[in-house]
Design an enzyme around this catalytic site. Sequence first.
Site, short mmCIF file in Angstrom:
data_model
loop_
_atom_site.label_atom_id
_atom_site.label_comp_id
_atom_site.label_asym_id
_atom_site.label_seq_id
_atom_site.Cartn_x
_atom_site.Cartn_y
_atom_site.Cartn_z
N CYS A 1 -14.94 -0.25 -27.72
CA CYS A 1 -16.29 0.24 -27.98
C CYS A 1 -17.03 0.51 -26.67
CB CYS A 1 -17.02 -0.80 -28.82
SG CYS A 1 -18.42 -0.07 -29.65
N GLU A 2 -16.46 1.40 -25.90
CA GLU A 2 -16.99 1.88 -24.63
C GLU A 2 -16.35 3.24 -24.42
OE1 GLU A 2 -17.93 -0.10 -21.39
OE2 GLU A 2 -17.94 -2.10 -22.29
N GLU B 1 4.46 -6.10 2.09
CA GLU B 1 4.11 -6.71 0.81
C GLU B 1 3.93 -5.63 -0.26
OE1 GLU B 1 0.42 -8.59 1.76
OE2 GLU B 1 1.31 -9.92 3.25
N PRO B 2 4.99 -4.93 -0.62
CA PRO B 2 4.83 -3.84 -1.59
C PRO B 2 4.63 -4.35 -3.02
CG PRO B 2 7.14 -4.11 -0.99
CD PRO B 2 6.38 -5.10 -0.18
N GLY B 3 3.65 -3.80 -3.69
CA GLY B 3 3.43 -4.13 -5.10
C GLY B 3 3.77 -2.90 -5.94
N ARG C 1 -6.81 1.25 -15.22
CA ARG C 1 -6.78 2.07 -14.00
C ARG C 1 -7.47 3.43 -14.15
NH1 ARG C 1 -3.13 3.74 -11.32
NH2 ARG C 1 -3.83 3.01 -9.29
N GLY D 1 0.78 -1.24 0.00
CA GLY D 1 0.00 0.00 0.00
C GLY D 1 0.80 1.27 0.00
N TYR E 1 -10.62 3.24 -11.64
CA TYR E 1 -10.39 3.94 -10.37
C TYR E 1 -10.33 5.45 -10.55
CZ TYR E 1 -8.33 -0.69 -9.42
OH TYR E 1 -8.09 -2.03 -9.31
N1 LLP Z 1 -0.89 -7.30 -0.01
C1 LLP Z 1 -2.19 -7.56 -0.17
C2 LLP Z 1 -2.81 -8.55 0.70
C3 LLP Z 1 -2.92 -6.91 -1.16
O1 LLP Z 1 -4.21 -7.17 -1.30
C4 LLP Z 1 -2.27 -5.98 -2.01
C5 LLP Z 1 -3.00 -5.31 -3.07
C6 LLP Z 1 -0.91 -5.74 -1.82
C7 LLP Z 1 -0.24 -6.40 -0.81
C8 LLP Z 1 -0.12 -4.77 -2.67
O2 LLP Z 1 -0.60 -3.48 -2.59
P1 LLP Z 1 0.21 -2.29 -3.30
O3 LLP Z 1 1.54 -2.16 -2.58
O4 LLP Z 1 0.40 -2.68 -4.71
O5 LLP Z 1 -0.64 -1.09 -3.16
N2 LLP Z 1 -5.52 -2.69 -8.80
C9 LLP Z 1 -5.45 -1.58 -7.85
C10 LLP Z 1 -4.75 -1.94 -6.59
C11 LLP Z 1 -5.37 -3.12 -5.91
C12 LLP Z 1 -4.51 -3.67 -4.86
C13 LLP Z 1 -5.00 -5.00 -4.39
N3 LLP Z 1 -4.23 -5.52 -3.32
C14 LLP Z 1 -4.78 -0.39 -8.54
O6 LLP Z 1 -4.41 -0.52 -9.70
O7 LLP Z 1 -4.66 0.67 -7.95
#
Ligand code: LLP
Length: 405
Positions: free
Chosen positions: A332-333, A263-265, A302, A222, A306
Amino acid sequence: MIPQLTSEQLLEAAHHYGTPLYVYHAERITHQFESLRQAFAYAPVRFFYAAKALTNLHILQHVHRIGADVDCSSINEVKLAITAGFMPQQILYTSNSVSFDEIAEARALGVHINIDSLSNLIKFAEANHGSYPVGIRIRPDILAGGNLQISTGHDRSKFGIALSDLPEVYRLIREKELHVRVLHIHTGSEIKEVDVFLKGLDLLFDLAPNFPHLEAIDLGGGFKVPYKEGETGTDIQALASAVQEHFYAFENRTGIDLEFWFEPGKYLVAESGYLLTAVNVLKRSGNIEFAGVDSGLNQLIRPMFYNAYHSIENLSHPNGAVQTYTVVGNVCETDTFAEDRPLNQVREGDLLCIRNAGAYGFEMASSYNARCRPAEVLFRAGEMHLIRRRETLDDLLHLQIPLGD
Ligand code: LLP
């Protein structure tokens, strides 16, 4: 210096592989990871890359090579991580609303498991899995994140075990020898405020003494990255110092030693990614100048899903006079990438670059309108590598079964 791909590199990739095209930059991922590692150097900390942001095997391999662990949200992501070379003890499986079979499969593979519902936790304990350490995802009732759609810890969220269900968890620990090793929360995506993380951390610290086998606190992902020019992301240094203070205070108070997991994404991969798309059509309607591109919500959802902002630049005409455009896709949207956006003068055929497209870009793509998903390219040490070929019509037809009549 922050590693960035140059316009020349992006133009070269588009020239070579065509558009629409996802391009990633390995050194940027390394840079992001190192900034986390350095900020938290004081603590026993583990970073599990949230693979759901981008699962291309080469990205997973890169993340593995630079020393991160991996967080998976499905059993197939677990299998991809194993394929990429992660050992089971480097893999965390955190999913929700899954059948118990999937959890049993994860257990058989020997990975860390975070369980998200009381129902599956009871099944886990009853299936005589008491000796297998497990993490539990708690719903902390904290409202956080860039918008409600990506907020996951509030009191109406589907995620996690409610605080009011904890007495039942304590019963499982007492009566079924459930071995809870990790307490986990993930309150949302794009959380800028350090205080939100601290609020979650303090809640878990308060709960910690009830878990005799506890070894780690997992604060999820997050971290916010800047999407708009001039915007700032989560101040990682400030977060690390504040967490350190709370961590030492907790240790002194309780004598309990815990690891920290994150858990960084987005933080690792968002800024490493670029979506390159060519302008097919210019169309004036009243005072709106539409730039219609060869991509759409099927390739980067996105902005539409969002209302997310992604910065866009015209790589083909960097010195053109700035004008205002509404950049739209070819689905087509109504699929608007950007409304009334100042861009250097756009001509049909120009190449636009949509930034910060590394996280949840390709990964959330579909073949809607029977349009093929883009190719993916990775720049590493200045070299360009095709890491996924462009989807073809044959790929789309491949899974369909002729009835023979
Ligand atoms: N851990 C868990 C359990 C999660 O559900 C998520 C994301 C993450 C880690 C990683 O979060 P991050 O660091 O990437 O913010 N598709 C949306 C974001 C959905 C995130 C879902 N869970 C977007 O594009 O903004």
